[in-house]
Structures are given as C-alpha cells and as structure tokens.
Design an enzyme around this catalytic site. Structure first.
Site, short mmCIF file in Angstrom:
data_model
loop_
_atom_site.label_atom_id
_atom_site.label_comp_id
_atom_site.label_asym_id
_atom_site.label_seq_id
_atom_site.Cartn_x
_atom_site.Cartn_y
_atom_site.Cartn_z
N LYS A 41 0.83 -1.21 0.00
CA LYS A 41 0.00 0.00 0.00
C LYS A 41 0.86 1.26 0.00
CE LYS A 41 -2.08 -1.12 3.86
NZ LYS A 41 -1.33 -2.37 4.17
N ARG A 50 -9.73 0.50 9.01
CA ARG A 50 -9.24 -0.86 9.24
C ARG A 50 -10.27 -1.71 9.98
NH1 ARG A 50 -3.37 0.47 9.26
NH2 ARG A 50 -2.17 -1.45 9.16
N ARG A 53 11.60 -5.07 4.58
CA ARG A 53 11.15 -3.67 4.43
C ARG A 53 12.08 -2.71 5.17
NH1 ARG A 53 5.10 -1.87 5.40
NH2 ARG A 53 5.25 -2.99 7.38
N ARG A 69 11.28 -1.03 10.87
CA ARG A 69 10.27 -0.72 11.89
C ARG A 69 10.28 -1.75 13.00
NH1 ARG A 69 4.82 0.27 8.52
NH2 ARG A 69 4.01 -0.93 10.28
N ARG A 78 -0.21 -9.10 13.52
CA ARG A 78 -0.84 -8.08 12.66
C ARG A 78 -1.65 -8.73 11.55
NH1 ARG A 78 4.35 -5.07 11.09
NH2 ARG A 78 3.06 -3.93 9.63
P1 ADP Z 1 1.14 -1.69 7.68
O1 ADP Z 1 2.39 -1.28 6.99
O2 ADP Z 1 1.22 -2.99 8.37
O3 ADP Z 1 -0.08 -1.60 6.83
P2 ADP Z 1 0.68 0.75 9.24
O4 ADP Z 1 1.89 1.57 9.17
O5 ADP Z 1 -0.50 1.17 8.42
O6 ADP Z 1 1.04 -0.77 8.97
O7 ADP Z 1 0.17 0.64 10.74
C1 ADP Z 1 1.06 0.29 11.80
C2 ADP Z 1 0.27 0.08 13.09
O8 ADP Z 1 -0.42 1.29 13.44
C3 ADP Z 1 -0.83 -0.97 13.01
O9 ADP Z 1 -0.36 -2.29 13.24
C4 ADP Z 1 -1.78 -0.49 14.11
O10 ADP Z 1 -1.29 -0.84 15.40
C5 ADP Z 1 -1.70 1.01 13.98
N1 ADP Z 1 -2.74 1.55 13.06
C6 ADP Z 1 -2.54 2.20 11.89
N2 ADP Z 1 -3.70 2.53 11.30
C7 ADP Z 1 -4.68 2.06 12.13
C8 ADP Z 1 -6.11 2.05 12.08
N3 ADP Z 1 -6.77 2.60 11.04
N4 ADP Z 1 -6.77 1.47 13.11
C9 ADP Z 1 -6.13 0.93 14.15
N5 ADP Z 1 -4.79 0.89 14.26
C10 ADP Z 1 -4.07 1.45 13.26
P1 ADP Z 2 2.15 -1.81 3.22
O1 ADP Z 2 2.14 -0.32 3.17
O2 ADP Z 2 0.95 -2.44 2.58
O3 ADP Z 2 2.40 -2.35 4.61
P2 ADP Z 2 4.73 -1.62 1.83
O4 ADP Z 2 4.43 -0.75 0.66
O5 ADP Z 2 5.46 -1.02 2.96
O6 ADP Z 2 3.37 -2.32 2.34
O7 ADP Z 2 5.52 -2.92 1.28
C1 ADP Z 2 6.06 -3.91 2.15
C2 ADP Z 2 7.46 -4.31 1.66
O8 ADP Z 2 7.34 -5.02 0.42
C3 ADP Z 2 8.36 -3.12 1.37
O9 ADP Z 2 9.67 -3.45 1.74
C4 ADP Z 2 8.24 -2.90 -0.14
O10 ADP Z 2 9.44 -2.35 -0.69
C5 ADP Z 2 7.99 -4.32 -0.66
N1 ADP Z 2 7.07 -4.34 -1.81
C6 ADP Z 2 6.00 -3.51 -2.03
N2 ADP Z 2 5.35 -3.85 -3.17
C7 ADP Z 2 6.01 -4.92 -3.68
C8 ADP Z 2 5.81 -5.74 -4.83
N3 ADP Z 2 4.80 -5.51 -5.68
N4 ADP Z 2 6.68 -6.77 -5.03
C9 ADP Z 2 7.69 -7.01 -4.16
N5 ADP Z 2 7.92 -6.27 -3.06
C10 ADP Z 2 7.11 -5.24 -2.80
#
Ligand code: ADP
Ligand code: ADP
Length: 227
Positions: free
Chosen positions: A20, A95, A134, A166, A177
């Site tokens: 995302k 979420r 990541r 992270r 998660r």
């Molecule tokens: P990811 O990369 O796993 O999608 P995020 O950076 O979006 O993770 O979120 C990291 C953490 O922040 C989540 O595991 C949760 O604890 C919290 N968080 C983020 N957005 C939300 C939401 N909309 N509702 C509840 N918790 C959230």
């Molecule tokens: P999210 O925001 O959904 O948690 P991220 O965009 O942070 O996910 O992506 C998670 C990890 O996977 C990052 O290290 C990113 O560089 C890698 N990644 C993202 N998209 C792809 C893809 N299409 N193929 C392979 N690796 C990817």
C-alpha cells in the site's frame, strides 16, 4: 486533453506488507492527493512523545489495532484539512467496520464521496518475506532490500536519510498483525464490494505492474465520471 480533474478520494486496503505504502508513493507522484496514512501519523506521534503516541504505543508494539475512537479522531480531523479538499489517498484507514462507518458519515456530512477502494492483495506467505526486508526512510518512503532496493544501500533515494527497520516488522509481531487483518479488516472487502467501490489488484506482481494497473483503473474511473 482531459478536462478539469474531478476529485479523487481513494482508499488503499490490503494486508500489512501488501504494498500500500509503495503504491501510495507512486500515486502521489501522479496525482496531487493529500496522503493520509494513520500508521505514519501514529509513529510520528510516538516519536514526538505526545499523549496520542503514548496511547498508541502498546497496541502497535503488540501488533494490535489502536482503539477505533483514537484513530477515527485523527483520521477525520486530517480529512477536513485544506489540502485534502481536492482529493485524498487514505492508507491504512479504515481498518475496521466502525471506522468505515465513521468515514462514510463524515463524507456524507462534507457532501463528498469515496471514488474507489483499491484492494492490494497478497497471500500470507509472501507477507512475512516482504515485511522482513522492508526498510523505511524518516519521511516514510518505503524500500525492500531485495525487491525494491534504494540506489545507495541504506539511504533514501529522495532525501538521502538513513533507512530503518520498523519495530513492529519483527516476525512474531507480523503474525499478530496478519491475524488482526483477517479478523477485523478483511470484512471491509465485502463492505466496499457491496457499495460497488472495490477494485481488486494482484499485489504479488512487481511494483511497477501494480502501479500501471491502478493507474489504468483510475483513468477509466475519471472518464466514467466525466460522461
Ligand atoms: P502496515 O504497513 O502494516 O499496513 P501501518 O503503518 O499502516 O502498517 O500501521 C502500523 C500500526 O499502526 C498498526 O499495526 C496499528 O497498530 C496502527 N494503526 C494504523 N492505522 C490504524 C487504524 N486505522 N486502526 C487501528 N490501528 C491502526
Ligand atoms: P504496506 O504499506 O501495505 O504495509 P509496503 O508498501 O510497505 O506495504 O511494502 C512492504 C514491503 O514489500 C516493502 O519493503 C516494499 O518495498 C515491498 N514491496 C512492495 N510492493 C512490492 C511488490 N509488488 N513486489 C515485491 N515487493 C514489494
């Protein structure tokens, strides 16, 4: 030449690590959208040591969701800021169903509507591989040591700052998660499908291909809007 762009109000939905944030980085280069990533906002609050950060900390570290009332407050406030008036990209919000209901209500109050919900989906076994590699910059730009490496190892391409892993990207937290995603967030797939807003993307394709497909979908949506 296209006419004046209609407002794009987008939601990125998908499991942790689906890509995302990666797609958001690219979409923000294509469209001038306010980027609203609740995870980034919560991490920033923690780094600054605010009350919000303290409230969020234990939930995030366990891989749990931060309580709805806390997240709804910060997301909706950000949504009514000036720079979000002409379109926004929500990443990681909503979420849960209560969060989605709160968002719908706010949109109705503002006389606006969601343009589309972009579901980026990836099988669970790929998630752990992705998250373990990541790396993120201070400003929140995302890389992967193997799949999407920076030009200079350990440094952000955009601002040169050091890349970090992270805290909640450790394998045991990732599994928590992922479980939370299946329990609390995946019901939103049906929720938005029923509203005719869901667009599905295969997140296991390379980043550039996922991006191309999203762009093609957005182009079609905008054409439909102009008709
Ligand atoms: P990811 O990369 O796993 O999608 P995020 O950076 O979006 O993770 O979120 C990291 C953490 O922040 C989540 O595991 C949760 O604890 C919290 N968080 C983020 N957005 C939300 C939401 N909309 N509702 C509840 N918790 C959230
Ligand atoms: P999210 O925001 O959904 O948690 P991220 O965009 O942070 O996910 O992506 C998670 C990890 O996977 C990052 O290290 C990113 O560089 C890698 N990644 C993202 N998209 C792809 C893809 N299409 N193929 C392979 N690796 C990817």
């Amino acid at each position: 030449m296209s006419t004046i762009a209609s407002e794009l109000n987008l939601i990125l939905l998908g499991p942790p690590g689906a890509g995302k944030g990666t797609q958001a980085d690219r979409l923000r280069e294509d469209f001038p959208l306010a980027y609203i990533a609740t995870g980034d906002m919560l991490r920033e609050a923690r780094a600054q040591g605010t009350d919000l950060g303290a409230q969020a900390q234990e939930h995030m570290d366990r891989g749990d969701l931060v309580p709805d009332e806390v997240v709804i407050g910060i997301a909706l406030e950000r949504l009514s800021a000036d720079d979000a008036r002409d379109g926004f990209l929500l990443d990681g919000f909503p979420r849960t169903v209560p969060q989605a209901d709160a968002l719908s209500e706010e949109m109705a109050n503002l006389g606006r509507r969601i343009t589309a919900v972009l579901l980026v989906d990836v099988p669970d076994e790929e998630i752990v591989r992705r998250i373990s590699g990541r790396r993120v910059s201070k400003a929140g730009r995302t890389y992967h040591v193997e799949y999407d490496p920076p030009k200079h190892p350990g440094r952000c391409d955009v601002d040169g700052t050091p890349l970090e892993q992270r805290e909640d990207d450790k394998p045991e937290v990732v599994l928590a998660r992922l479980k939370k995603y299946h329990q609390a967030t995946s019901p939103l797939i049906d929720y938005y499908e029923k509203q005719g807003l869901l667009r599905h993307f295969d997140g296991s394709l390379p980043p550039v291909e996922v991006h191309d497909k999203i762009r093609a979908t957005l182009a079609t949506l905008r054409l439909e809007d102009e008709l």
